[in-house]
Design a protein around this motif. Structure first.
Motif, PDB file in Angstrom:
ATOM      1  N   ALA B 113       9.625 -37.736 -10.510  1.00 13.71           N
ATOM      2  CA  ALA B 113       8.910 -39.304 -10.548  1.00 13.71           C
ATOM      3  C   ALA B 113       8.556 -39.368  -9.153  1.00 13.71           C
ATOM      4  CB  ALA B 113      10.166 -40.325 -10.797  1.00 13.71           C
ATOM      5  N   ASP B 114       7.512 -40.430  -9.242  1.00 14.83           N
ATOM      6  CA  ASP B 114       6.891 -40.767  -8.097  1.00 14.83           C
ATOM      7  C   ASP B 114       8.031 -41.985  -7.204  1.00 14.83           C
ATOM      8  OD1 ASP B 114       6.704 -43.559  -8.797  1.00 14.83           O
ATOM      9  OD2 ASP B 114       4.881 -43.090  -9.641  1.00 14.83           O
ATOM     10  N   GLU B 115       7.655 -42.053  -5.996  1.00 15.16           N
ATOM     11  CA  GLU B 115       8.513 -42.925  -5.127  1.00 15.16           C
ATOM     12  C   GLU B 115       8.539 -44.407  -5.633  1.00 15.16           C
ATOM     13  OE1 GLU B 115       7.307 -42.417  -1.091  1.00 15.16           O
ATOM     14  OE2 GLU B 115       5.387 -43.631  -1.174  1.00 15.16           O
ATOM     15  N   ARG B 116       7.767 -45.012  -6.722  1.00 15.73           N
ATOM     16  CA  ARG B 116       7.611 -46.366  -6.850  1.00 15.73           C
ATOM     17  C   ARG B 116       8.795 -46.704  -7.865  1.00 15.73           C
ATOM     18  NH1 ARG B 116       6.053 -48.186  -2.897  1.00 15.73           N
ATOM     19  NH2 ARG B 116       5.256 -49.792  -3.527  1.00 15.73           N
ATOM     20  N   GLY B 117       9.876 -46.610  -7.404  1.00 11.36           N
ATOM     21  CA  GLY B 117      11.212 -46.852  -8.127  1.00 11.36           C
ATOM     22  C   GLY B 117      12.389 -46.461  -7.401  1.00 11.36           C
ATOM     23  N   THR B 118      13.494 -47.103  -7.872  1.00  8.61           N
ATOM     24  CA  THR B 118      14.635 -46.601  -7.094  1.00  8.61           C
ATOM     25  C   THR B 118      15.392 -45.325  -7.356  1.00  8.61           C
ATOM     26  OG1 THR B 118      16.102 -47.658  -8.948  1.00  8.61           O
ATOM     27  CG2 THR B 118      15.627 -49.088  -7.306  1.00  8.61           C
ATOM     28  N   ASN B 122      15.028 -43.507 -11.084  1.00  6.17           N
ATOM     29  CA  ASN B 122      14.227 -42.365 -11.067  1.00  6.17           C
ATOM     30  C   ASN B 122      14.781 -41.041 -11.554  1.00  6.17           C
ATOM     31  OD1 ASN B 122      12.013 -44.111 -10.793  1.00  6.17           O
ATOM     32  ND2 ASN B 122      11.388 -43.158  -8.730  1.00  6.17           N
ATOM     33  N   LEU B 123      15.890 -40.899 -11.452  1.00  6.56           N
ATOM     34  CA  LEU B 123      16.924 -39.694 -11.881  1.00  6.56           C
ATOM     35  C   LEU B 123      16.790 -39.703 -13.266  1.00  6.56           C
ATOM     36  CD1 LEU B 123      19.833 -39.415  -9.240  1.00  6.56           C
ATOM     37  CD2 LEU B 123      18.081 -37.790  -9.768  1.00  6.56           C
ATOM     38  N   ALA B 124      16.881 -40.826 -13.912  1.00  4.20           N
ATOM     39  CA  ALA B 124      17.131 -40.885 -15.239  1.00  4.20           C
ATOM     40  C   ALA B 124      15.700 -40.739 -16.001  1.00  4.20           C
ATOM     41  CB  ALA B 124      17.512 -42.370 -15.667  1.00  4.20           C
ATOM     42  N   TYR B 152      14.920 -34.267 -10.685  1.00  2.98           N
ATOM     43  CA  TYR B 152      14.884 -34.227  -9.170  1.00  2.98           C
ATOM     44  C   TYR B 152      14.687 -35.565  -8.515  1.00  2.98           C
ATOM     45  CZ  TYR B 152      15.349 -29.507  -8.544  1.00  2.98           C
ATOM     46  OH  TYR B 152      15.901 -27.864  -8.451  1.00  2.98           O
ATOM     47  N   GLY B 153      14.496 -36.719 -10.082  1.00  5.40           N
ATOM     48  CA  GLY B 153      14.212 -38.065  -9.536  1.00  5.40           C
ATOM     49  C   GLY B 153      12.924 -37.792  -8.728  1.00  5.40           C
ATOM     50  N   LYS B 154      13.040 -38.696  -7.540  1.00  3.73           N
ATOM     51  CA  LYS B 154      11.788 -38.790  -6.584  1.00  3.73           C
ATOM     52  C   LYS B 154      12.230 -38.131  -5.351  1.00  3.73           C
ATOM     53  CE  LYS B 154      13.246 -43.210  -4.418  1.00  3.73           C
ATOM     54  NZ  LYS B 154      12.933 -44.661  -4.353  1.00  3.73           N
ATOM     55  N   GLU B 155      13.129 -36.981  -5.527  1.00  2.00           N
ATOM     56  CA  GLU B 155      13.497 -36.380  -4.157  1.00  2.00           C
ATOM     57  C   GLU B 155      12.547 -35.368  -4.148  1.00  2.00           C
ATOM     58  OE1 GLU B 155      16.190 -37.779  -2.708  1.00  2.00           O
ATOM     59  OE2 GLU B 155      16.081 -39.258  -4.293  1.00  2.00           O
ATOM     60  N   ASN B 170       2.912 -36.539  -8.499  1.00  2.00           N
ATOM     61  CA  ASN B 170       4.626 -36.435  -8.469  1.00  2.00           C
ATOM     62  C   ASN B 170       5.341 -36.870  -9.750  1.00  2.00           C
ATOM     63  OD1 ASN B 170       4.042 -35.470  -5.659  1.00  2.00           O
ATOM     64  ND2 ASN B 170       4.338 -37.558  -4.926  1.00  2.00           N
ATOM     65  N   ARG B 171       4.354 -37.530 -10.644  1.00  2.00           N
ATOM     66  CA  ARG B 171       5.098 -37.691 -11.813  1.00  2.00           C
ATOM     67  C   ARG B 171       4.664 -36.520 -12.795  1.00  2.00           C
ATOM     68  NH1 ARG B 171       2.418 -43.072 -11.038  1.00  2.00           N
ATOM     69  NH2 ARG B 171       0.635 -42.309 -12.224  1.00  2.00           N
ATOM     70  N   ASN B 172       5.757 -35.571 -12.871  1.00  2.00           N
ATOM     71  CA  ASN B 172       5.392 -34.523 -13.601  1.00  2.00           C
ATOM     72  C   ASN B 172       6.810 -33.611 -14.100  1.00  2.00           C
ATOM     73  OD1 ASN B 172       6.686 -32.106 -11.567  1.00  2.00           O
ATOM     74  ND2 ASN B 172       5.069 -33.353 -10.278  1.00  2.00           N
TER      75      ASN B 172
END
Lengths: 432, 182
Positions: B113-118, B122-124, B152-155, B170-172
């Motif tokens: 996920a991209d960084e625009r979320g918690t 973003n893990l979910a 990996y969420g946004k990690e 990063n959304r992939n």
């Protein structure tokens, strides 16, 4: 680790001084609920004796950081070298408009035992508000300074302090695409930082028990995730088991007896709870949506959580058995990571709206929403044990995450006293 | 070992050999005699030499490089969405065909996920993206026993930028070969 010294018991005793009497009620007081408060001018001259100057400096910094007090520059002090056995020369302190005065004395005996006597004075009423003695080992002098800070804070605000506490967090290093994350712990004022994991795998979202020196956190490796309990006193670390799916977002109930968390299976994420005594767990939500970031109410009867069952991430509250889920966030934007305050009066959250992120609070019924911060990326609030201050992490565009604090009125927003990159802070309860 | 590396290495050898040859030539050349004319360079060839036969380059079929270069190991998603996009479907069709051709290959689908979320949401979300790809591959005949998923969420962003283009990359879901490739 300095755990051994951290848990040496501190003893506190009221000083009885014949000539001086403590008035029943303070003339000076600080109203912590007012957002437009003028910080109270206080003077904390260096204590007499070994480490006395440093102890006074730690107290000064604590009081200043709270935003409720304005320590006066020692260069302005007229009376010097105060003797704790006598009344201060109040006229000298009135001249520089010090409303509160904290003075003290440190002695260290032959066995290395440290004793600190201190007094808190109401300068304009010319009265002693507090006289106390703390005893500990000499290497524990910072904790004594935090205990004194808490005593002063409590006497002047009427609420428990939060200075003799620690913060566990994720220390970050490396670049943005190969970031190294290590579990770390420090005193709330940034002193004594140390690492708890080696960075060979990703750690995130540590949370403190509110009753003991124990944390729960998530570890993420390519072959999956785990949640752990980690007792900071004993160093014992254990996995909460295998859940046939990704497991994340652990958080203790306030009595420390349960952990709520999320399990993801086949793309669907639900909230589960485990009883730590029996190690039996059950699923609390069954909606085909994302249900995560659970947080118990202080009485354990309810759980607030994050769900996108309505189409976008919003905050919900349900009974602790999973029944009666109802949405509480209705503003425009995306609401995430609700965290119930230790006093029960607020739920803090992360909000994403208009390209910005905010830390905010609302009542558990969803009313009185207030946004306390605004930035490119603020997230992950954690409450100080008295429910008056929140710590969170903030990122600037392309920059490293830093720890910040904000008071519950939103008036005092500032970087936490930790100079390096960190995220996912979790505040401990008051130490014993 | 790929032919790309081999070719590159061969070229390096050639350059080194040339350099060595010219050094040797310099060292062994006698001091020019003033009375003798300096040696002249060889005359240019009057005819262009025959070009060498074309060498086809590319990863060996069935290798990880073959999968990454010729199939594509990453598909992208819209903001807060896990729907397989129009442009992702052909890539996933090709992934399924390739995986069906090489049945010993095992994969791990890594949702990002991209960084625009918690962090937790973003893990979910990353897990949803990994599972969306899993469902697609299984629907095209890839056995689910060959697939594991992780979020990996946004990690684990692949683009450190903060533009919409960077968030998009990063959304992939990344299809990582864990074993069985040649």
């Amino acid at each position: 680790m300095r755990l051994r010294t951290l848990f040496v018991a501190l003893t506190a005793a009221l000083l009885s001084v014949g000539a001086l009497t403590t008035p029943a009620r303070a003339q000076i007081e600080v109203d912590v609920n007012r957002g437009d408060i003028q910080p109270l001018p206080v003077a904390v001259p260096g204590f007499r004796g070994e480490r006395g100057a440093e102890i006074a400096q730690v107290i000064t910094s604590n009081l200043e950081r709270s935003g409720l007090f304005r320590p006066i520059d020692p260069a302005a002090f007229i009376e010097q070298d105060l003797d704790i056995r006598y009344q201060p020369r109040f006229a000298d302190w009135k001249t520089i408009n010090a409303q509160g005065l904290v003075n003290g004395e440190v002695t260290v005996d032959a066995t290395g035992r440290l004793t600190v006597n201190f007094r808190l004075w109401d300068v304009f009423a010319e009265q002693q508000l507090l006289g106390m003695q703390f005893t500990s080992t000499s290497e524990n002098w910072r904790r004594v300074a935090h205990k004194i800070s808490d005593a002063v804070y409590e006497r002047l605000t009427g609420e428990k302090g939060y200075f003799d506490t620690r913060v566990v967090f994720v220390a970050e290093s490396g670049g943005r695409i190969d970031r190294i994350k290590r579990l770390a712990i420090m005193d709330q004022d940034g002193a004594n930082p140390s690492y708890l994991t080696d960075g060979s795998y990703i750690v995130m979202t540590p949370r403190f028990s509110s009753t003991s020196q124990e944390i729960t956190y998530m570890a993420l490796r390519p072959d999956g995730s785990s949640i752990y309990l980690f007792n900071l006193e004993t160093g014992r670390r254990e996995s909460l088991g295998s859940f046939n799916g990704m497991v994340f977002a652990p958080r203790f109930s306030h009595d420390g007896g349960k952990v709520a968390f999320s399990v993801e299976r086949g793309g669907n994420t639900d909230v589960h709870v485990m009883d730590l005594r029996s190690r039996s767990s059950s699923r609390l939500t069954s909606d085909p949506s994302i249900d995560t970031s659970p947080s118990f109410s202080p009485d354990g009867a309810q759980i607030t959580f994050n769900s996108d069952r309505g189409g976008s991430p919003q905050l919900y509250v349900m009974n602790a058995d999973g029944s009666g889920a109802r949405r509480i966030s209705f503003g425009s934007g995306r609401y995430m990571t609700p965290v119930w305050s230790p006093t029960g009066e607020y739920i803090a959250f992360t909000k994403q709206a208009g390209g910005q992120f905010h830390i905010g609070v609302m009542r558990p019924d969803g009313s009185d929403e207030r946004l306390l911060t605004t930035s490119y990326l603020d997230e992950g609030p954690t409450w100080a044990p008295n429910g008056r201050v929140l710590m969170f992490s903030r990122e600037t565009p392309g920059g490293a995450a830093r720890l910040w604090t904000v008071d519950v009125t939103g008036r005092v927003v500032r970087p936490a006293p930790y100079p390096q990159s960190g995220s996912d802070p979790a505040w401990s309860p008051l130490l014993n | 070992m790929t032919t790309i590396t081999l070719t590159k290495r061969a070229a390096q050898f050639a350059v080194i050999a040339l350099a060595a040859a010219s050094v040797t030539a310099c060292a062994s050349r006698p001091k020019p005699d003033t009375t003798t004319p300096a040696p002249t360079a060889p005359p240019p060839a009057t005819q262009p030499s025959t070009p060498p036969a074309p060498v086809s380059q590319g990863p060996l079929p069935g290798t990880q490089q073959d999968f990454v270069i010729n199939v594509g190991d990453r598909v992208y998603f819209d903001f807060d969405s896990y729907a397989v996009r129009y442009d992702a479907a052909p890539v996933l069709e090709a992934q399924a065909a390739w995986l069906n051709r090489y049945p010993s290959v095992m994969v791990r689908l890594e949702g990002n996920a991209d960084e625009r979320g918690t962090r937790e949401y973003n893990l979910a979300l990353g897990a949803r993206r990994a599972n969306a790809v899993r469902d697609f591959l299984v629907s095209r005949g890839v056995s689910s026993s060959r697939i594991t998923t992780v979020s990996y969420g946004k990690e684990r962003p692949i683009d450190p930028g903060t533009s919409e283009a960077a968030y998009q990359r990063n959304r992939n879901t990344h299809t990582a070969i864990t074993s069985g490739a040649r």
